[in-house]
Design a protein around this motif. Structure first.
Motif, PDB file in Angstrom:
ATOM      1  N   GLU A 169      37.702  36.740  47.035  1.00  0.00           N
ATOM      2  CA  GLU A 169      36.751  35.781  47.616  1.00  0.00           C
ATOM      3  C   GLU A 169      37.149  34.315  47.393  1.00  0.00           C
ATOM      4  O   GLU A 169      36.792  33.454  48.178  1.00  0.00           O
ATOM      5  N   GLN A 178      38.065  32.237  33.679  1.00  0.00           N
ATOM      6  CA  GLN A 178      36.919  32.570  32.812  1.00  0.00           C
ATOM      7  C   GLN A 178      37.427  33.475  31.723  1.00  0.00           C
ATOM      8  O   GLN A 178      37.220  34.686  31.748  1.00  0.00           O
ATOM      9  N   CYS A 179      38.134  32.877  30.758  1.00  0.00           N
ATOM     10  CA  CYS A 179      38.833  33.724  29.792  1.00  0.00           C
ATOM     11  C   CYS A 179      39.247  32.933  28.568  1.00  0.00           C
ATOM     12  O   CYS A 179      39.561  31.741  28.664  1.00  0.00           O
ATOM     13  N   SER A 210      38.400  35.722  51.198  1.00  0.00           N
ATOM     14  CA  SER A 210      37.902  36.924  51.904  1.00  0.00           C
ATOM     15  C   SER A 210      36.924  37.667  51.003  1.00  0.00           C
ATOM     16  O   SER A 210      37.324  38.436  50.121  1.00  0.00           O
ATOM     17  N   VAL A 226      34.251  40.402  50.257  1.00  0.00           N
ATOM     18  CA  VAL A 226      33.751  41.689  50.759  1.00  0.00           C
ATOM     19  C   VAL A 226      32.229  41.640  50.687  1.00  0.00           C
ATOM     20  O   VAL A 226      31.653  41.374  49.627  1.00  0.00           O
ATOM     21  N   ILE A 238      29.234  45.240  44.695  1.00  0.00           N
ATOM     22  CA  ILE A 238      29.546  46.290  45.677  1.00  0.00           C
ATOM     23  C   ILE A 238      29.389  47.672  45.026  1.00  0.00           C
ATOM     24  O   ILE A 238      28.818  48.591  45.628  1.00  0.00           O
ATOM     25  N   GLY A 274      30.542  33.649  30.874  1.00  0.00           N
ATOM     26  CA  GLY A 274      30.560  34.836  31.720  1.00  0.00           C
ATOM     27  C   GLY A 274      30.164  36.070  30.945  1.00  0.00           C
ATOM     28  O   GLY A 274      29.865  36.006  29.754  1.00  0.00           O
ATOM     29  N   LEU A 311      37.550  49.869  38.761  1.00  0.00           N
ATOM     30  CA  LEU A 311      38.560  49.407  37.808  1.00  0.00           C
ATOM     31  C   LEU A 311      38.051  48.212  37.003  1.00  0.00           C
ATOM     32  O   LEU A 311      37.113  47.521  37.408  1.00  0.00           O
ATOM     33  N   GLY A 318      39.344  42.187  27.725  1.00  0.00           N
ATOM     34  CA  GLY A 318      39.296  43.026  28.919  1.00  0.00           C
ATOM     35  C   GLY A 318      40.557  43.015  29.758  1.00  0.00           C
ATOM     36  O   GLY A 318      40.700  43.841  30.656  1.00  0.00           O
ATOM     37  N   ILE A 319      41.493  42.100  29.478  1.00  0.00           N
ATOM     38  CA  ILE A 319      42.661  41.994  30.372  1.00  0.00           C
ATOM     39  C   ILE A 319      43.529  43.250  30.269  1.00  0.00           C
ATOM     40  O   ILE A 319      43.836  43.894  31.260  1.00  0.00           O
TER      41      ILE A 319
END
Ligand SMILES: Cc1cc2nc3c(=O)[nH]c(=O)nc-3n(C[C@H](O)[C@H](O)[C@H](O)COP(=O)(O)OP(=O)(O)OC[C@H]3O[C@@H](n4cnc5c(N)ncnc54)[C@H](O)[C@@H]3O)c2cc1C
Length: 389
Positions: A36, A45-46, A118, A120, A158, A242, A261, A275-276
């Protein structure tokens, strides 16, 4: 509206979506990643600390120094009472935007496509595949994909729409501050001050990321106090915040044509909340399954993803049990653990020394009361160290 038919659609160009895309593209497939934002990796954000275990699944990362800021040879874990336990943890400080962009470049070089700008907006399961509706520069477009990997991060909009359970989350807040305030990765645990989490100090170069992850609502106030306590007074040049999955992967990770995922599926370490590495692990596993099924000309069925994921020590129940035990234990208990191993490289304790610690334990009724739980604690931290956090 015209529909473009594709083989593999991926929502999200974060570490999860990009690593799945990369492992598929490197095997000759042509995944399309919908992102997006206009630029991959931005906004960041890390905390930007990663375990070197990411290189195991993606050796291609080893060749690049463009995103690496520094290598850490050890970690300091502070407990209440200012006791510090050390660990030989091989980890890196990265520029997260450059890291994601490096992965994206290699996805494209290997034949994958990344559609930025883009978003979704809808996904519907159809007979011939999964219909993906995107909004790009104010216009709608439709794709029909044989399979869909959802790597949309912690929001999981989603996935929710499709009826998947979303992971329980914990919130994080971080400042990037001018100046270096440490030379190692530092974690500060204190269940009263930082419930269910910790504060961190991760030095970049000439700047440091200082943050907090906790269930406490007043995290800004707590983080500001932490800075005062540590005499960190550099100029704050960036603030980010976050959500991160709190307690491991969700119950149902896949249907025949869809898999969740990274953060969307709850892939973060339940102890350190990194989380990476875990997101990339999920991307690699699902890509290996798809690569294998396509190679063998089998019908694609992603339900096996769940089974493969749960086989790995990453997703072991031990980490969750360790989370439950460690984050609900008293500050006194945490202090005693810190005192017991103060200034010790916990992974270097040799067999002959174990006796010394067992003796110390035997004279400590609070610690010795529940040896099974102590063992859990040991295993949980060890899993994070051995497989990535
Ligand atoms: C403050 C903070 C500090 C952290 N520090 C660390 C750390 O030091 N080390 C560590 O390992 N982990 C850390 N984490 C966790 C780590 O950042 C995440 O676990 C990791 O980014 C997950 O990767 P992902 O690919 O699953 O999701 P993300 O990185 O969130 O990527 C998801 C992507 O999907 C895109 N997207 C979302 N919805 C749509 C849509 N509908 N259409 C198209 N695109 C969409 C997003 O724009 C994004 O690019 C931290 C998290 C926070 C919040």
């Amino acid at each position: 509206m015209q529909i473009e038919k594709i083989d593999i659609g991926i929502i999200g160009a974060g570490p999860a979506g990009l690593s799945a895309g990369l492992a598929l593209a490197m095997n000759g497939h042509k995944p399309i990643i919908f992102e997006e934002h206009s630029v991959v990796g931005i906004p960041v954000q890390c905390g930007e600390g990663i375990s070197d275990k990411v290189f195991l699944d993606f050796p291609i990362l080893k060749d690049n120094r463009g995103f690496l800021l520094r290598k850490f040879k050890n970690t300091k874990i502070y407990f209440p009472g200012n006791y510090a336990v050390f660990g030989d943890t091989h980890a890196y400080m990265i520029m997260r935007d450059k890291f994601d962009q490096f992965l994206a470049k290699h996805v494209e070089r290997s034949g994958g496509r990344i559609l930025t700008n883009s978003r979704v907006i809808d996904v519907t399961e159809k007979k011939g595949g999964v219909q993906i509706e995107i909004e790009k520069e104010g216009k709608r477009q439709l794709f029909l994909s044989s399979i869909l990997l959802i790597a949309e991060g912690p929001k999981a909009n989603i996935a929710k729409k499709l009826g998947f359970e979303t992971p329980e989350m914990i919130r994080a807040l971080e400042y990037r501050i001018q100046g270096e305030f440490s030379d190692t990765m530092e974690f500060y645990f204190d269940n009263e001050k930082y419930p269910f989490g910790y504060c961190w100090i991760f030095p970049r170069k000439e700047e440091t990321n200082v943050g907090i992850v906790t269930t406490a609502k007043n995290r800004k106030e707590i983080l500001d106090n932490f800075l005062k306590e540590r005499n960190i007074s550099g100029k704050i040049i960036k603030k980010i915040g976050g959500a991160i999955p709190k307690k491991g992967i969700v119950k149902r990770l896949a249907t025949e044509k869809i898999a969740l995922l990274g953060d969307t599926g709850g892939f973060a370490n339940p102890l350190f909340y990194g989380g990476i590495r875990n997101a990339m692990f999920s991307g690699k596993i699902v890509a290996d399954i798809i690569n294998m099924q396509l190679k063998n000309r089998e019908k694609i069925d992603l339900r096996i993803f769940e089974k493969e994921v749960r086989k790995h020590p990453f997703t072991s129940e031990i980490s969750i049990k360790c989370h439950n035990y460690f984050y609900t234990s008293s500050v006194k208990f945490q202090e005693k653990i810190g005192k017991l191993f103060n200034e010790t490289y916990i992974n270097r304790i040799e067999n002959k020394e174990i006796l010394k610690y067992l003796l110390k334990l035997a004279t400590n009724p609070t610690l010795i009361k529940n040896p099974r739980k102590l063992y859990l604690l040991y295993k949980g931290f060890k899993l994070a160290r051995d497989y990535g956090f």
